[in-house]
Write an enzyme that holds these catalytic residues in place. Structure first.
Site, PDB file in Angstrom:
ATOM      1  N   SER B 140       0.719  -1.272  -0.120  1.00  0.00           N
ATOM      2  CA  SER B 140       0.055   0.006   0.016  1.00  0.00           C
ATOM      3  C   SER B 140       0.798   1.169  -0.029  1.00  0.00           C
ATOM      4  CB  SER B 140      -0.694  -0.033   1.240  1.00  0.00           C
ATOM      5  OG  SER B 140      -1.434   1.042   1.308  1.00  0.00           O
ATOM      6  N   TYR B 153      -1.040  -0.204  10.756  1.00  0.00           N
ATOM      7  CA  TYR B 153      -0.990  -0.724   9.163  1.00  0.00           C
ATOM      8  C   TYR B 153      -0.014  -0.076   8.443  1.00  0.00           C
ATOM      9  CZ  TYR B 153      -3.594  -0.926   4.674  1.00  0.00           C
ATOM     10  OH  TYR B 153      -3.808  -1.297   3.411  1.00  0.00           O
TER      11      TYR B 153
END
Lengths: 473, 248
Positions: B140, B153
């Site tokens: 990501s 995350y």
């Protein structure tokens, strides 16, 4: 890994043959004691997980590969268990290498009687493949110098074998490809040396016939004999090359005396022509092609080696014996496809015609070996041994990364040639022979071996990719 | 060069980008093993595949890494080979101000990093031995910096990107194609709770771009879509004293 299965918890490792042209992924463990080894074997047997035994990974093909199953790395067990400097007898764990052994023994005047062209193979590998050296015509193979060994079989039992005790099994375990059990201890007889050097004489041989004649004339006198063949030479020069004969030095013959026995005198040079040894393969890679090797061979053949006035020179045991160790990582010169070695073993009666045909066949096909090594052998008594009263010629071929069919076709024809000439195959080098050809070459020896295997290992714990290909498991 | 995939494993195929990738592969004639934690969702994805598609649905929780070696072997055998592994499983938690929940943090590392290491590591060993194959890891853009709004995350995606880079450096020399894709905002269940979603694309659009990147070969690392590369460049070069003041 306690509590879980080997299948689920053993780490995976991508392993290759020394030729780097065949590889596989398998589970991998390195036990460091006989107890740990026995525990791994018991768990593998309980899980029906086939096991291959692997040492330094110096077999060229798939002898120590076991796709998807388990590879046991024996280098965790590499102790010298006992050493008798009076008699030159060593008791060794199977992970001890030839290099470990000579470094321990030579300073006390003993050299391993049989060594291959590299010092890296382990005792387990030497036993499993019954390796040979440049003195095979005289000293026989490695197995002829094994006095005793311990074999851990699939049932967890350890048997002590020797030429006197259970001789049939002893002769099946040596050259048994590690398929009958784990050799956990080997007792070997070494040879007395008075100097760390050999007297070496290079001899130029302008034809294949001359090379045969040069070796044949010296087998009763020379301690070591090896030929290098320029496989690119053709026509009248077919099979030309160089022979090196070497002699041990008698007591008092070496002006430097016993000082040369020291390990420090034996270490290979740190650089070659000023290039650190570890980098040499990078310089060789750009010229490792048909054009470059043709000219390199030509230069090697015509440029005389420096010698004393009598045409000889003194060379350390390691420099003479371990030519393959001069250039670390030399297998990388062949590029990403790696290489394969096809070593042709033919009986004395058919070798001259057979080798000539093999060299011509390679040239006709345009697939010429970059290195040819020539040796004389004698027969031995080990069940699956490649040994015979005859000759061998080892041929190294680069394996193209894409479209290697021409090479595979050539190897099939070489296999046919070996079969028709009554020859044998050497599993330490093999990666192409099929089961039917192997069975034809070894005759009822395969049947006898499989009967012993069935008796000792009915569940088929010990296996390898090669053994499956050769129809031995 | 355009790679054609015949046998694929998609980990995290029960929804989102993974489900879209599985559907596109199946539509292209590829035999696909679809792995997901939620059986009902997985069956819904399988039901949406084109008629005649060869699919193997497997209920699997990526936090059970000990089962991966055996399952991987079984899938390769059942598929009749393997030339693509996609790791698309992901977990995201945006903590509230003042919230410090190690269990939630740990789960993101388990799913986004350890699960990825188990599956892509198994595939790398298989592909290295075969000297071919493609591994796609869905990382990501969030891994570019350590962000105050989603610390675990962003940490997990930074770790995943580093792992994939290491894997690429390890096995690309053996002919293995290791692809890192770093999407921006994608319209999936994982992002529904986010309030700001600039330049968001659909899961199908992301899957299409990811597969196109993978088929090109050459072990690329790519932002999905490519415009996020410029954003990543700017964000990466913001001085720390400034970055910590932003509500990112």
């Amino acid at each position: 890994m306690a509590g879980s299965t080997l299948r689920a918890s053993a780490p995976w490792k991508v392993l290759d043959g020394f030729g780097a042209s065949v590889r596989s992924v398998s589970r991998f463990v390195r036990p460091e004691s006989p107890e740990a080894l026995a525990a791994v074997l018991a768990r593998a047997a309980a899980e029906s997980l086939p096991v291959v035994l692997r040492g330094s990974g110096r077999s060229y093909g798939d002898a120590s590969l076991n796709t998807g199953a388990l590879a046991i790395d024996m280098r965790g067990m590499s102790r010298i268990l006992a050493w008798d400097a009076e008699r030159g007898v060593a008791d060794l764990e199977s992970g001890v290498t030839i290099g470990d052994l000579w470094r321990h023994s030579l300073p006390q005047g003993w050299w391993p009687t049989v060594v291959p062209g590299t010092m890296h193979p382990t005792m387990g590998g030497c036993v499993a493949m019954n390796i040979h050296g440049k003195n095979c015509y005289r000293a026989g193979p490695f197995g002829d110098h094994v006095l005793e060994l311990d074999l851990l079989t699939a049932d967890g039992r350890t048997r002590t074998l020797s030429p006197q005790h259970e001789p049939e099994l002893f002769r099946a375990v040596i050259a048994g490809l590690g398929l009958l059990g784990v050799v956990t201890r080997v007792r070997v007889q070494l040879k007395r040396m008075h100097s760390g050097r050999l007297r070496v004489r290079p001899i130029q041989t302008p034809t294949l016939e001359a090379m045969f004649d040069a070796l044949a004339a010296r087998t009763s006198t020379a301690d070591y004999l090896v030929g290098w063949v320029d496989c690119f030479a053709s026509g009248a020069a077919l099979g030309r090359g160089l022979v090196h004969e070497a002699h041990h030095l008698a007591e008092g013959e070496d002006p430097l005396g016993a000082a040369t026995l020291a390990a420090s005198h034996q270490e290979l040079p740190g650089s070659i022509f000023g290039v650190p040894r570890s980098l040499v393969w990078r310089f060789l890679q750009p010229i490792t092609n048909d054009f470059g090797i043709r000219w390199l061979n030509h230069a090697k053949y015509v440029v005389p080696e420096p010698t004393d006035r009598d045409g000889t020179f003194l060379q350390s045991h390691t420099a003479f014996a371990f030519l393959l160790d001069y250039v670390p990582d030399w297998r990388r010169v062949y590029g990403p496809g790696g290489f394969l070695q096809y070593q042709i073993f033919l009986p004395d009666a058919t070798a001259r015609a057979g080798f000539r045909e093999a060299l011509q066949l390679c040239q006709r096909r345009g697939v010429v070996s970059y290195l040819g090594v020539f040796k004389r052998h004698r027969a031995d008594t080990f069940l699956l041994s490649h040994g015979l009263d005859g000759w061998s010629m080892a041929l190294d071929f680069p394996v193209p990364e894409h479209d290697a069919e021409r090479l595979w076709a050539l190897t099939r024809d070489l296999t046919q040639l070996v079969l028709e000439a009554g020859g044998t195959f050497y599993p330490a080098k093999d990666q192409v022979v099929d089961a039917a050809s192997f069975a034809r070459a070894f005759g009822d020896r395969v049947t006898r071996f499989k009967a012993i295997k069935q008796q000792l290992d009915p569940a088929g714990v010990f296996a390898s990719d090669q053994a499956r290909r050769l129809g031995l498991v | 060069m355009s790679l054609r995939f015949r046998h694929a494993v998609v980990v995290g195929a029960s929804s989102g980008i993974g489900a879209s990738i599985a559907r596109m592969l199946a539509a292209d004639g590829c035999a696909v093993a679809l792995l997901g934690r939620r059986e009902a969702e997985l069956q819904r994805v399988v039901a949406s595949l084109p008629a005649g598609a060869r699919a193997i649905p497997v209920v699997h929780d990526v936090t059970d890494q000990t089962g991966v070696p055996l399952l991987f072997e079984r899938l390769v055998a059942d598929l009749g080979g393997l030339d693509l592994l996609v790791y698309a499983a992901g977990d995201m938690h945006v903590p509230e101000e003042g919230e410090y929940d190690f269990a939630r943090d740990r789960r993101q590392i388990e799913v986004n990093v350890l699960g990825a290491m188990a599956w892509t590591g198994a595939a790398a060993a298989h592909f290295e031995a075969r000297r071919s194959g493609t591994i796609v890891g869905v990382s990501s853009i969030a891994g570019v910096r350590g962000r105050r709004t989603m610390p675990a995350y962003t940490t997990s995606k930074a770790a995943l990107s580093a792992w994939l880079e290491a894997l690429r450096n390890r096995v690309s020399r053996h002919g293995v194609n290791v692809v890192t894709v770093k999407p921006g905002f994608v319209d999936t269940a994982m992002t529904t709770h986010l309030t700001k979603k600039p330049m968001m694309i659909s899961a199908d659009r992301a899957a299409s771009l990811i597969l196109a990147t993978a088929r090109r070969g050459g072990s690329p690392s790519a932002y999905i879509p490519a415009q996020w590369g410029l954003v990543a460049f700017v964000v990466r070069h913001l001085p720390s004293w400034l970055f910590r003041r932003l509500d990112l």
